[in-house]
Design a protein around this motif. Structure first.
Motif, PDB file in Angstrom:
ATOM      1  N   SER A  95       0.791  -1.593   0.048  1.00  0.00           N
ATOM      2  CA  SER A  95      -0.020   0.126   0.082  1.00  0.00           C
ATOM      3  C   SER A  95       0.698   1.129  -0.291  1.00  0.00           C
ATOM      4  N   LEU A  96       2.187   1.270   0.756  1.00  0.00           N
ATOM      5  CA  LEU A  96       2.991   2.303   1.316  1.00  0.00           C
ATOM      6  C   LEU A  96       3.396   2.719  -0.231  1.00  0.00           C
ATOM      7  N   THR A  97       4.055   1.541  -0.962  1.00  0.00           N
ATOM      8  CA  THR A  97       4.926   1.332  -2.002  1.00  0.00           C
ATOM      9  C   THR A  97       4.563   1.661  -3.681  1.00  0.00           C
ATOM     10  N   GLN A  98       3.326   1.914  -3.981  1.00  0.00           N
ATOM     11  CA  GLN A  98       2.276   2.348  -5.061  1.00  0.00           C
ATOM     12  C   GLN A  98       2.708   3.663  -5.825  1.00  0.00           C
ATOM     13  N   GLY A  99       3.085   4.197  -4.774  1.00  0.00           N
ATOM     14  CA  GLY A  99       3.292   5.234  -5.470  1.00  0.00           C
ATOM     15  C   GLY A  99       4.665   5.534  -6.064  1.00  0.00           C
ATOM     16  N   ARG A 100       5.655   4.878  -5.311  1.00  0.00           N
ATOM     17  CA  ARG A 100       7.065   4.770  -5.402  1.00  0.00           C
ATOM     18  C   ARG A 100       7.483   6.077  -4.365  1.00  0.00           C
ATOM     19  N   SER A 101       6.851   6.325  -3.825  1.00  0.00           N
ATOM     20  CA  SER A 101       7.367   7.654  -2.880  1.00  0.00           C
ATOM     21  C   SER A 101       7.876   7.093  -1.686  1.00  0.00           C
ATOM     22  N   GLU A 102       9.455   7.867  -1.503  1.00  0.00           N
ATOM     23  CA  GLU A 102      10.493   7.819  -0.688  1.00  0.00           C
ATOM     24  C   GLU A 102       9.860   6.969   1.259  1.00  0.00           C
ATOM     25  N   LEU A 103       9.479   5.932   1.552  1.00  0.00           N
ATOM     26  CA  LEU A 103       9.744   6.042   2.979  1.00  0.00           C
ATOM     27  C   LEU A 103      11.427   5.346   4.461  1.00  0.00           C
ATOM     28  N   PHE A 104      11.000   6.140   5.415  1.00  0.00           N
ATOM     29  CA  PHE A 104      12.193   5.441   6.101  1.00  0.00           C
ATOM     30  C   PHE A 104      11.450   4.750   7.251  1.00  0.00           C
ATOM     31  N   ARG A 105      12.389   3.517   7.583  1.00  0.00           N
ATOM     32  CA  ARG A 105      12.250   2.642   8.860  1.00  0.00           C
ATOM     33  C   ARG A 105      13.005   2.779  10.156  1.00  0.00           C
ATOM     34  N   GLU A 106      12.085   3.032  11.058  1.00  0.00           N
ATOM     35  CA  GLU A 106      12.882   2.784  12.576  1.00  0.00           C
ATOM     36  C   GLU A 106      12.776   1.755  12.825  1.00  0.00           C
ATOM     37  N   VAL A 107      13.574   0.753  13.195  1.00  0.00           N
ATOM     38  CA  VAL A 107      13.279  -0.319  14.322  1.00  0.00           C
ATOM     39  C   VAL A 107      13.265   0.302  16.294  1.00  0.00           C
ATOM     40  N   ASP A 108      12.982   0.497  16.356  1.00  0.00           N
ATOM     41  CA  ASP A 108      12.747   1.068  17.903  1.00  0.00           C
ATOM     42  C   ASP A 108      12.545  -0.411  19.287  1.00  0.00           C
ATOM     43  N   GLY A 109      12.153  -1.055  18.794  1.00  0.00           N
ATOM     44  CA  GLY A 109      13.101  -1.895  20.144  1.00  0.00           C
ATOM     45  C   GLY A 109      12.125  -3.850  19.765  1.00  0.00           C
ATOM     46  N   LEU A 110      12.652  -4.304  20.045  1.00  0.00           N
ATOM     47  CA  LEU A 110      12.785  -6.500  20.066  1.00  0.00           C
ATOM     48  C   LEU A 110      12.110  -6.459  21.907  1.00  0.00           C
ATOM     49  N   ALA A 111      11.766  -8.022  21.086  1.00  0.00           N
ATOM     50  CA  ALA A 111      10.982  -7.986  22.545  1.00  0.00           C
ATOM     51  C   ALA A 111      10.837  -9.865  22.338  1.00  0.00           C
ATOM     52  N   LEU A 112      10.804 -10.346  23.160  1.00  0.00           N
ATOM     53  CA  LEU A 112      10.410 -11.623  23.108  1.00  0.00           C
ATOM     54  C   LEU A 112       9.129 -12.074  23.859  1.00  0.00           C
ATOM     55  N   VAL A 113       7.599 -12.144  23.459  1.00  0.00           N
ATOM     56  CA  VAL A 113       5.931 -12.312  23.486  1.00  0.00           C
ATOM     57  C   VAL A 113       6.033 -14.060  23.637  1.00  0.00           C
ATOM     58  N   LYS A 114       4.805 -14.100  24.622  1.00  0.00           N
ATOM     59  CA  LYS A 114       4.638 -14.727  25.248  1.00  0.00           C
ATOM     60  C   LYS A 114       3.244 -14.908  25.431  1.00  0.00           C
ATOM     61  N   ALA A 115       2.293 -14.791  25.194  1.00  0.00           N
ATOM     62  CA  ALA A 115       0.579 -15.238  24.793  1.00  0.00           C
ATOM     63  C   ALA A 115      -0.433 -16.515  24.311  1.00  0.00           C
ATOM     64  N   GLU A 116      -0.003 -17.050  25.015  1.00  0.00           N
ATOM     65  CA  GLU A 116      -1.715 -18.187  24.598  1.00  0.00           C
ATOM     66  C   GLU A 116      -1.839 -18.010  23.185  1.00  0.00           C
ATOM     67  N   TRP A 117      -2.778 -17.105  23.028  1.00  0.00           N
ATOM     68  CA  TRP A 117      -3.664 -16.780  21.586  1.00  0.00           C
ATOM     69  C   TRP A 117      -2.752 -16.881  20.441  1.00  0.00           C
ATOM     70  N   LEU A 118      -1.525 -16.452  20.636  1.00  0.00           N
ATOM     71  CA  LEU A 118      -0.403 -16.091  19.403  1.00  0.00           C
ATOM     72  C   LEU A 118      -0.593 -17.972  19.580  1.00  0.00           C
ATOM     73  N   GLU A 119      -0.008 -19.234  20.508  1.00  0.00           N
ATOM     74  CA  GLU A 119       0.616 -20.237  20.640  1.00  0.00           C
ATOM     75  C   GLU A 119      -0.260 -20.111  19.545  1.00  0.00           C
ATOM     76  N   ASN A 120      -1.823 -20.659  20.622  1.00  0.00           N
ATOM     77  CA  ASN A 120      -2.881 -21.320  20.017  1.00  0.00           C
ATOM     78  C   ASN A 120      -3.054 -20.764  18.343  1.00  0.00           C
ATOM     79  N   LYS A 121      -2.872 -19.778  17.977  1.00  0.00           N
ATOM     80  CA  LYS A 121      -2.359 -19.854  16.102  1.00  0.00           C
ATOM     81  C   LYS A 121      -1.584 -20.128  15.804  1.00  0.00           C
ATOM     82  N   PHE A 122       0.158 -19.804  15.742  1.00  0.00           N
ATOM     83  CA  PHE A 122       0.793 -20.300  15.420  1.00  0.00           C
ATOM     84  C   PHE A 122       1.753 -22.220  15.908  1.00  0.00           C
ATOM     85  N   LYS A 123       0.397 -22.719  16.533  1.00  0.00           N
ATOM     86  CA  LYS A 123      -0.425 -24.066  17.067  1.00  0.00           C
ATOM     87  C   LYS A 123       2.230 -24.369  17.481  1.00  0.00           C
TER      88      LYS A 123
END
Length: 168
Positions: A95-123
């Motif tokens: 969606s953001l690159t269809q017009g070929r306009s420039e974007l800049f991405r900045e990663v702000d954080g990493l984490a390890l997460v645990k949630a039952e709903w994620l475990e159920n979907k990812f199996k």
């Protein structure tokens, strides 16, 4: 963290493009919700506060073939979302690159997460690698995105090292 996972989590490339290249499948979006977010969830990244209100929150599953490989949520100024996300079932990067306009991405954080709903979907048992980042356009925040990746990606990227990190 092994190099392939560093590229996936810290790189400034498109995760949907990476998932497609790794698996050989086009990434399909399963839209969970896209609605006004009057008060961001209590564990939302602090960078969400930098976005102009009113806010919209979008949540999706990212699927390649029969595998669900990631969950993502994004926060947007409502007007920006209406402008950029015309096709709600399309990956944000497309969606953001269809017009070929420039974007800049900045990663702000990493984490390890645990949630039952994620475990159920990812199996599979967590924890799962997560990251959050911002897209900027014309020197201002466009959106905040959080992604959680399935350990099934280890099939292509090798071990993520998540088992060796003590989860708090």
């Amino acid at each position: 963290m092994p190099g392939a996972w560093q590229l996936m989590l810290l790189g400034d490339g498109s995760p949907t493009r990476h998932l497609s290249l790794l698996t050989g499948y086009e990434v399909k979006i399963e839209l969970i919700a896209m609605e006004s977010d009057l008060s961001p969830v209590k564990n939302a990244p602090k960078e969400v506060n930098e976005l102009k209100h009113p806010l919209l929150r979008r949540q999706v599953w990212l699927q390649c073939g029969s595998q669900t490989l990631a969950w993502a949520e994004s926060w947007w100024n409502k007007n920006e979302a209406e402008h950029h996300l015309k096709n709600k079932n399309q990956p944000i990067w497309q969606s953001l690159t269809q017009g070929r306009s420039e974007l800049f991405r900045e990663v702000d954080g990493l984490a390890l997460v645990k949630a039952e709903w994620l475990e159920n979907k990812f199996k599979i048992k967590g924890p799962f690698w997560s990251r959050h980042y911002r897209f900027f356009r014309h020197e201002r925040e466009l959106t905040v995105i959080r992604e959680v990746f399935s350990p099934e990606l280890e099939e292509w990227l090798g071990s993520s090292g998540r088992e060796q990190i003590e989860y708090l």
